[in-house]
Design a protein around this motif. Structure first.
Motif, PDB file in Angstrom:
ATOM      1  N   ASP A 124      11.011  -6.845 -12.428  1.00  0.00           N
ATOM      2  CA  ASP A 124      10.870  -6.347 -11.063  1.00  0.00           C
ATOM      3  C   ASP A 124      10.154  -7.344 -10.166  1.00  0.00           C
ATOM      4  OD1 ASP A 124      12.100  -3.950 -11.676  1.00  0.00           O
ATOM      5  OD2 ASP A 124      10.215  -2.940 -12.122  1.00  0.00           O
ATOM      6  N   CYS A 125       9.524  -8.349 -10.756  1.00  0.00           N
ATOM      7  CA  CYS A 125       8.770  -9.354 -10.007  1.00  0.00           C
ATOM      8  C   CYS A 125       9.746 -10.283  -9.286  1.00  0.00           C
ATOM      9  CB  CYS A 125       7.882 -10.151 -10.956  1.00  0.00           C
ATOM     10  SG  CYS A 125       6.904 -11.396 -10.138  1.00  0.00           S
ATOM     11  N   GLN A 126       9.523 -10.495  -8.000  1.00  0.00           N
ATOM     12  CA  GLN A 126      10.371 -11.374  -7.201  1.00  0.00           C
ATOM     13  C   GLN A 126       9.527 -12.471  -6.582  1.00  0.00           C
ATOM     14  OE1 GLN A 126      12.448  -9.127  -4.274  1.00  0.00           O
ATOM     15  NE2 GLN A 126      13.486  -7.847  -5.742  1.00  0.00           N
ATOM     16  N   ILE A 127      10.032 -13.682  -6.628  1.00  0.00           N
ATOM     17  CA  ILE A 127       9.347 -14.798  -5.982  1.00  0.00           C
ATOM     18  C   ILE A 127       9.770 -14.824  -4.521  1.00  0.00           C
ATOM     19  CG2 ILE A 127       9.142 -17.301  -5.892  1.00  0.00           C
ATOM     20  CD1 ILE A 127       9.507 -17.322  -8.918  1.00  0.00           C
ATOM     21  N   PHE A 128       8.787 -14.854  -3.605  1.00  0.00           N
ATOM     22  CA  PHE A 128       9.062 -14.851  -2.176  1.00  0.00           C
ATOM     23  C   PHE A 128       9.278 -16.262  -1.641  1.00  0.00           C
ATOM     24  CE2 PHE A 128       6.662 -10.925  -2.880  1.00  0.00           C
ATOM     25  CZ  PHE A 128       7.590 -10.030  -2.415  1.00  0.00           C
ATOM     26  N   SER A 129       8.481 -17.220  -2.054  1.00  0.00           N
ATOM     27  CA  SER A 129       8.631 -18.614  -1.666  1.00  0.00           C
ATOM     28  C   SER A 129       7.820 -19.460  -2.635  1.00  0.00           C
ATOM     29  CB  SER A 129       8.139 -18.828  -0.234  1.00  0.00           C
ATOM     30  OG  SER A 129       6.745 -18.594  -0.139  1.00  0.00           O
ATOM     31  N   ALA A 130       8.030 -20.760  -2.576  1.00  0.00           N
ATOM     32  CA  ALA A 130       7.333 -21.651  -3.504  1.00  0.00           C
ATOM     33  C   ALA A 130       5.819 -21.460  -3.391  1.00  0.00           C
ATOM     34  CB  ALA A 130       7.687 -23.091  -3.192  1.00  0.00           C
ATOM     35  N   LEU A 190       0.829  -1.215   0.000  1.00  0.00           N
ATOM     36  CA  LEU A 190       0.000   0.000   0.000  1.00  0.00           C
ATOM     37  C   LEU A 190       0.860   1.261   0.000  1.00  0.00           C
ATOM     38  CD1 LEU A 190      -2.858  -1.041   2.430  1.00  0.00           C
ATOM     39  CD2 LEU A 190      -3.052  -0.572  -0.019  1.00  0.00           C
ATOM     40  N   GLU A 191       1.956   1.234   0.746  1.00  0.00           N
ATOM     41  CA  GLU A 191       2.862   2.384   0.759  1.00  0.00           C
ATOM     42  C   GLU A 191       3.426   2.636  -0.640  1.00  0.00           C
ATOM     43  OE1 GLU A 191       7.179   3.404   2.688  1.00  0.00           O
ATOM     44  OE2 GLU A 191       5.706   2.422   3.978  1.00  0.00           O
ATOM     45  N   ASN A 192       3.794   1.566  -1.332  1.00  0.00           N
ATOM     46  CA  ASN A 192       4.297   1.689  -2.689  1.00  0.00           C
ATOM     47  C   ASN A 192       3.222   2.240  -3.623  1.00  0.00           C
ATOM     48  OD1 ASN A 192       6.511   1.072  -4.647  1.00  0.00           O
ATOM     49  ND2 ASN A 192       4.873  -0.162  -5.531  1.00  0.00           N
ATOM     50  N   ALA A 193       1.996   1.739  -3.488  1.00  0.00           N
ATOM     51  CA  ALA A 193       0.890   2.238  -4.313  1.00  0.00           C
ATOM     52  C   ALA A 193       0.661   3.721  -4.059  1.00  0.00           C
ATOM     53  CB  ALA A 193      -0.387   1.437  -4.040  1.00  0.00           C
ATOM     54  N   CYS A 194       0.700   4.133  -2.802  1.00  0.00           N
ATOM     55  CA  CYS A 194       0.503   5.558  -2.469  1.00  0.00           C
ATOM     56  C   CYS A 194       1.631   6.411  -3.043  1.00  0.00           C
ATOM     57  CB  CYS A 194       0.438   5.744  -0.960  1.00  0.00           C
ATOM     58  SG  CYS A 194      -1.065   5.091  -0.216  1.00  0.00           S
ATOM     59  N   LYS A 195       2.826   5.873  -3.027  1.00  0.00           N
ATOM     60  CA  LYS A 195       3.983   6.619  -3.529  1.00  0.00           C
ATOM     61  C   LYS A 195       3.888   6.851  -5.036  1.00  0.00           C
ATOM     62  CE  LYS A 195       9.013   6.227  -3.912  1.00  0.00           C
ATOM     63  NZ  LYS A 195      10.176   5.404  -3.550  1.00  0.00           N
ATOM     64  N   GLY A 214      -0.275   4.348 -11.388  1.00  0.00           N
ATOM     65  CA  GLY A 214       1.084   4.847 -11.573  1.00  0.00           C
ATOM     66  C   GLY A 214       1.765   4.239 -12.785  1.00  0.00           C
ATOM     67  N   PRO A 215       3.057   4.521 -12.965  1.00  0.00           N
ATOM     68  CA  PRO A 215       3.771   4.103 -14.171  1.00  0.00           C
ATOM     69  C   PRO A 215       4.017   2.599 -14.267  1.00  0.00           C
ATOM     70  CG  PRO A 215       5.275   5.133 -12.637  1.00  0.00           C
ATOM     71  CD  PRO A 215       3.885   5.314 -12.074  1.00  0.00           C
ATOM     72  N   GLY A 216       3.910   1.855 -13.171  1.00  0.00           N
ATOM     73  CA  GLY A 216       4.116   0.410 -13.226  1.00  0.00           C
ATOM     74  C   GLY A 216       5.585   0.032 -13.228  1.00  0.00           C
TER      75      GLY A 216
END
Length: 66
Positions: free
Chosen positions: A53-59, A16-21, A46-48
């Motif tokens: 930029d996509c990162q996998i967090f876990s399986a 949400l912080e990123n979306a607001c930024k 926003g610009p996207g």
């Protein structure tokens, strides 16, 4: 997948912080629990970012940039 409530709040807060930024004017947030699954959608106008930029967090858990 079991999720620690503090980690989940931090994750959602960061998204949400990123979306607001980066949002120009609009942020859309929705959460749905159905048939034992939970979906969270956070969108902004926003610009996207790039697919790299996509990162996998876990399986089985990932962030999708559309």
């Amino acid at each position: 997948m079991p999720v620690d409530p503090r980690d989940f709040r931090e994750l959602v807060g960061n998204l949400l912080e990123n979306a607001c930024k980066w949002a120009r004017n609009r942020i859309h947030f929705s959460a749905v629990r159905q048939n034992g699954h939970f979906s969270l959608l956070i969108q902004d106008d926003g610009p996207g970012g790039s697919q790299s930029d996509c990162q996998i967090f876990s399986a089985g858990a990932f962030v999708s940039i559309v």
